[in-house]
Design a protein around this motif. Structure first.
Motif, mmCIF file in Angstrom:
data_model
loop_
_atom_site.group_PDB
_atom_site.id
_atom_site.type_symbol
_atom_site.label_atom_id
_atom_site.label_comp_id
_atom_site.label_asym_id
_atom_site.label_seq_id
_atom_site.Cartn_x
_atom_site.Cartn_y
_atom_site.Cartn_z
ATOM 1 N N CYS A 1 30.973 34.584 30.325
ATOM 2 C CA CYS A 1 32.021 35.123 31.410
ATOM 3 C C CYS A 1 30.948 35.251 32.596
ATOM 4 O O CYS A 1 31.290 34.936 33.692
ATOM 5 N N ALA A 2 29.929 35.932 32.359
ATOM 6 C CA ALA A 2 29.089 36.240 33.729
ATOM 7 C C ALA A 2 28.575 35.086 34.518
ATOM 8 O O ALA A 2 28.725 35.013 35.791
ATOM 9 N N ARG A 3 28.191 33.911 33.684
ATOM 10 C CA ARG A 3 27.563 32.903 34.350
ATOM 11 C C ARG A 3 28.946 32.254 34.966
ATOM 12 O O ARG A 3 28.581 31.813 36.301
ATOM 13 N N PRO A 4 30.128 31.996 34.804
ATOM 14 C CA PRO A 4 31.062 31.480 35.425
ATOM 15 C C PRO A 4 31.695 32.332 36.581
ATOM 16 O O PRO A 4 31.844 31.841 37.612
ATOM 17 N N ILE A 5 31.622 33.620 36.275
ATOM 18 C CA ILE A 5 31.888 34.522 37.448
ATOM 19 C C ILE A 5 30.626 34.122 38.443
ATOM 20 O O ILE A 5 31.215 34.111 39.655
ATOM 21 N N SER A 6 29.501 34.225 38.109
ATOM 22 C CA SER A 6 28.556 34.006 39.214
ATOM 23 C C SER A 6 28.708 32.765 39.922
ATOM 24 O O SER A 6 28.679 32.540 41.214
ATOM 25 N N ASN A 7 29.120 31.656 39.252
ATOM 26 C CA ASN A 7 29.227 30.330 39.826
ATOM 27 C C ASN A 7 30.505 30.354 40.738
ATOM 28 O O ASN A 7 30.244 29.654 41.802
ATOM 29 N N LEU A 8 31.300 31.016 40.077
ATOM 30 C CA LEU A 8 32.468 31.080 41.321
ATOM 31 C C LEU A 8 32.186 31.879 42.736
ATOM 32 O O LEU A 8 32.766 31.444 43.569
ATOM 33 N N LEU A 9 31.643 33.018 42.315
ATOM 34 C CA LEU A 9 31.291 33.720 43.570
ATOM 35 C C LEU A 9 30.447 33.080 44.336
ATOM 36 O O LEU A 9 30.400 33.080 45.699
ATOM 37 N N HIS A 10 29.319 32.449 43.902
ATOM 38 C CA HIS A 10 28.248 31.515 44.345
ATOM 39 C C HIS A 10 29.141 30.367 45.276
ATOM 40 O O HIS A 10 28.759 30.167 46.691
ATOM 41 N N GLU A 11 30.020 29.835 44.777
ATOM 42 C CA GLU A 11 30.794 28.833 45.653
ATOM 43 C C GLU A 11 31.668 29.202 46.649
ATOM 44 O O GLU A 11 31.831 28.692 47.874
ATOM 45 N N ARG A 12 32.091 30.581 46.439
ATOM 46 C CA ARG A 12 32.827 31.214 47.647
ATOM 47 C C ARG A 12 31.885 31.922 48.606
ATOM 48 O O ARG A 12 32.431 31.825 49.757
ATOM 49 N N TYR A 13 30.784 32.282 48.449
ATOM 50 C CA TYR A 13 30.098 33.098 49.546
ATOM 51 C C TYR A 13 28.660 32.659 49.772
ATOM 52 O O TYR A 13 28.160 32.909 50.555
ATOM 53 N N GLY A 14 28.066 31.655 48.840
ATOM 54 C CA GLY A 14 27.036 31.123 49.045
ATOM 55 C C GLY A 14 25.637 31.857 48.726
ATOM 56 O O GLY A 14 25.654 32.732 48.407
ATOM 57 N N ASP A 15 24.459 31.095 48.802
ATOM 58 C CA ASP A 15 23.245 32.036 48.870
ATOM 59 C C ASP A 15 23.050 33.099 49.754
ATOM 60 O O ASP A 15 23.421 32.940 50.931
ATOM 61 N N ASP A 16 22.821 34.333 49.354
ATOM 62 C CA ASP A 16 22.485 35.686 49.871
ATOM 63 C C ASP A 16 23.754 35.917 50.647
ATOM 64 O O ASP A 16 23.969 36.442 51.763
ATOM 65 N N GLY A 17 24.997 35.607 50.123
ATOM 66 C CA GLY A 17 26.039 35.887 50.619
ATOM 67 C C GLY A 17 26.569 37.372 50.435
ATOM 68 O O GLY A 17 27.928 37.585 50.704
ATOM 69 N N ILE A 18 26.163 37.999 49.497
ATOM 70 C CA ILE A 18 26.547 39.401 49.038
ATOM 71 C C ILE A 18 25.597 40.443 49.805
ATOM 72 O O ILE A 18 24.510 40.283 49.790
ATOM 73 N N TYR A 19 26.200 41.728 50.327
ATOM 74 C CA TYR A 19 25.596 42.529 50.777
ATOM 75 C C TYR A 19 24.770 43.493 49.852
ATOM 76 O O TYR A 19 23.641 43.700 50.030
ATOM 77 N N LEU A 20 25.422 43.772 48.474
ATOM 78 C CA LEU A 20 24.892 44.666 47.738
ATOM 79 C C LEU A 20 25.357 44.435 46.190
ATOM 80 O O LEU A 20 26.526 44.294 46.303
ATOM 81 N N ILE A 21 24.697 44.450 45.541
ATOM 82 C CA ILE A 21 25.428 44.305 43.935
ATOM 83 C C ILE A 21 25.005 45.675 43.009
ATOM 84 O O ILE A 21 23.864 46.027 43.297
ATOM 85 N N MET A 22 26.004 46.353 42.680
ATOM 86 C CA MET A 22 25.742 47.295 41.767
ATOM 87 C C MET A 22 26.037 47.032 40.400
ATOM 88 O O MET A 22 27.164 46.427 40.179
ATOM 89 N N ASP A 23 25.090 47.418 39.420
ATOM 90 C CA ASP A 23 25.527 47.313 38.012
ATOM 91 C C ASP A 23 25.078 48.383 37.309
ATOM 92 O O ASP A 23 24.192 49.249 37.800
ATOM 93 N N GLU A 24 25.435 48.269 36.053
ATOM 94 C CA GLU A 24 25.118 49.615 35.223
ATOM 95 C C GLU A 24 23.632 49.376 35.047
ATOM 96 O O GLU A 24 22.775 48.438 35.269
ATOM 97 N N GLY A 25 22.868 50.493 34.250
ATOM 98 C CA GLY A 25 21.082 50.195 34.303
ATOM 99 C C GLY A 25 20.554 51.485 34.564
ATOM 100 O O GLY A 25 20.999 52.639 34.951
ATOM 101 N N SER A 26 19.331 51.274 34.229
ATOM 102 C CA SER A 26 18.120 52.230 34.299
ATOM 103 C C SER A 26 18.403 53.445 33.408
ATOM 104 O O SER A 26 19.134 53.427 32.585
ATOM 105 N N MET A 27 18.001 54.558 34.069
ATOM 106 C CA MET A 27 17.950 55.957 33.364
ATOM 107 C C MET A 27 18.816 56.969 33.882
ATOM 108 O O MET A 27 18.926 57.970 33.517
#
Length: 571
Positions: free
Chosen positions: A244-270
């Protein structure tokens, strides 16, 4: 994510500080590369810049940032703080916990293996509980169960890059034999008035619900975004993200291209923690690398009554002992985001609470002094795997009958790569240790890129699985990080009200779905906006939980982040 944050003992002792020690989960599932030092100008001499209250710019803090649209912000805040909302969002999390969306290492292809069908239930549940959201956003599917929700802004993505928020729908399986050990059944979603219990409460259904809630609240407030907002929910983060994550990334990359996103937030850290008598919001700006190493040995078999001096099991044992006796060295360098955390602690924690032995090494480490880098790693041995490559022998096989000489033996070793290393360096290290053992036993040696194609009976073959370099380090001098930091300081509170909440870079020792999104933006930040305790709220183990008081306020933080990111459009 993995860590024990409950140990709060004598801060004057380095050992008791422990940094929550071997903190890594295996959510936390925790990679990294080069830390941008521009944000943290280092004093060229002396210790002055590493003392509390300094004005030098070391670990400079962004000012609090509140949304300009006060009407929308107050609408969201009022809703979040109402008793009715509290009941509603707790019920929503409880309900989605009841859906056992487990992902399995041996699961088959989507559409063929029926174990994937539970994710249809997750999608139906989200749609049923958030009708306003699905009336507003565009929904795309990536490989059936990857969900992408797009709330289009008024300004084209080419002019105002979208903000992307990630979460995952799947959870780590609960073994049937372990259900009896849970205080409350893992898929009951029990709420006891203080804590919400169940598999996925923290990892990652609480975060998923909070993300959707933030958008739901903003839509209901009448907010109209300038910047496009994208929510993406994977289905297999716990088993690598390929489905799922890879296909999602591929779709978004086709839509927005390299460096096409302002900010990504995900779970993680402490999340938010208290160390050295100081509250920190720990934002992971990188992740360690990953590699599984397979070692296969083959030889002639025969009757056990006439054995060789060393059969393949014995030789494999010799290899394992050699690897464990020659671990990867530890070294603290300024390339590691954890060095940034040490700077922040030195600059902002009470001077009496920060060990002098650490403080005295920081300037030399920053200047590239190799001896000081190694000595500091020794001082910080309790958290060694933030500064060195880890290796763990996870599987071993050999022999099929007690009176037969085994013809094959094999092992799989899991490695998490330090910031400063690479997959090729790990491969070279293993080959240098194992080749002499092969020569000693007159066996053919085949390294990592040999394809194990030799027809020789007696041989040792190495191969790599799921190789992943340490993640690029996200900048802490970028506008997006200042927006995130300002939002953290505005919305979230320190664990002690008499101290300031300090935002610091941190390192994720495991891996998240962000590993597929490196080309979309440099600005990838992994942060769960709550105080995570007891092995990250016991994610991946018995009695996973989340505190209701903290969970219900997550949507306020995420909505404020969206509003603040919208405010800087065009500036």
């Amino acid at each position: 994510m993995s860590i024990d944050a409950n140990q709060r003992q004598d801060r004057s002792s380095i050992g008791s500080w422990l940094f929550r020690g071997a903190l890594a989960i295996g959510l936390v599932s925790v990679l990294a590369t080069v830390f941008n030092n521009r944000f943290q100008a280092i004093c060229p001499s002396g210790l002055g810049n590493y003392r509390p209250g300094n004005e030098s710019g070391v670990c400079r803090q962004a000012p609090k940032l509140s949304p300009k649209n006060t009407e929308v912000e107050q609408f969201v805040r009022k809703r979040v703080e109402s008793p009715q909302y509290r009941r509603e969002i707790i019920n929503k999390l409880s309900g989605i916990i009841k859906i056992p969306s487990e992902s399995y290492d041996d699961i088959g292809i989507i559409g063929q293996d029926t174990r994937w069908d539970v994710f249809f239930e997750i999608e139906d549940y989200i749609k049923a509980n958030y009708p306003v959201v699905f009336q507003t956003v565009e929904l795309d599917h990536a490989n059936t169960h990857g969900l992408i929700l797009t709330w289009k802004g008024s300004i084209p993505a080419s002019e105002a890059k979208p903000i992307l928020m990630l979460a995952h729908q799947d959870v780590v399986p609960v073994l049937a034999d372990n259900v009896k050990d849970w205080t409350h059944p893992p898929y009951e979603g029990h709420y006891d008035g203080e804590i919400i219990w169940g598999r996925g409460a923290t990892d990652d259904k609480g975060y998923l619900i909070s993300i959707i809630e933030s958008v739901d609240l903003l839509i209901k407030s009448g907010f109209k975004p300038k910047r496009t907002i994208v929510l993406a929910f994977g289905c297999d983060e716990e088993i690598s993200g390929e489905n799922c994550a890879r296909p999602i990334s591929n779709l978004l990359h086709e839509r927005y291209g390299d460096d096409g996103i302002y900010l990504i937030m995900d779970e993680g850290s402490m999340g938010i923690q208290k160390e050295f008598d100081q509250s920190f919001a720990m934002v992971s700006v990188a992740e360690k690398g990953y590699l599984d190493v397979g070692i296969n040995l083959t030889s002639s078999g025969g009757h056990a009554s006439n054995p060789p001096d060393h059969n393949v099991i014995g030789i494999l044992s010799e290899i394992v002992v050699e690897l464990e006796n020659r671990p990867f060295p530890g070294q603290v360098t300024s390339k590691n985001p954890m060095f940034g955390f040490l700077e922040c602690a030195a600059a902002h924690a009470p001077e009496s609470s920060f060990p002098t032995a650490i403080r005295n090494k920081l300037n030399k480490v920053s200047q590239g002094d190799n001896k000081a880098q190694k000595e500091l790693a020794q001082i910080l041995d309790n958290m060694r795997y933030y500064f060195k490559t880890s290796q763990s022998v996870g599987k071993i096989n050999g022999g099929i009958k007690i009176n037969a000489i085994p013809e094959t033996a094999s092992t799989l070793i899991n490695l998490r790569l330090a910031v400063e290393t690479s997959v090729s360096q790990v491969e070279e290290h293993y080959e240098s240790l194992i080749r002499p053992i092969a020569e000693k036993h007159n066996m053919v040696f085949e390294g990592f890129h040999s394809q194990c194609g030799s027809a020789e009976k007696r041989k040792i073959c190495l191969y790599g699985v799921d190789a992943l370099e340490p993640a690029p380090v996200s900048p802490v001098d970028a506008e997006s990080f200042r927006v995130l930091s300002g939002t953290i300081k505005s919305v979230l509170k320190p664990l002690d009200q008499d101290t300031e909440l300090i935002v610091t870079p941190y390192l994720m020792p495991a891996n998240t779905d962000t590993k597929f999104f490196w080309t979309l933006t440099k600005n990838i930040y992994r942060f769960t906006p709550i105080n995570l305790v007891d092995n990250l709220n016991r994610a991946h183990t018995t009695d996973e939980f989340i505190r209701a008081d903290e969970f219900v306020r997550e949507p306020l933080f995420l909505a404020s982040l969206i509003l603040n990111a919208d405010d800087v459009v065009g500036q």
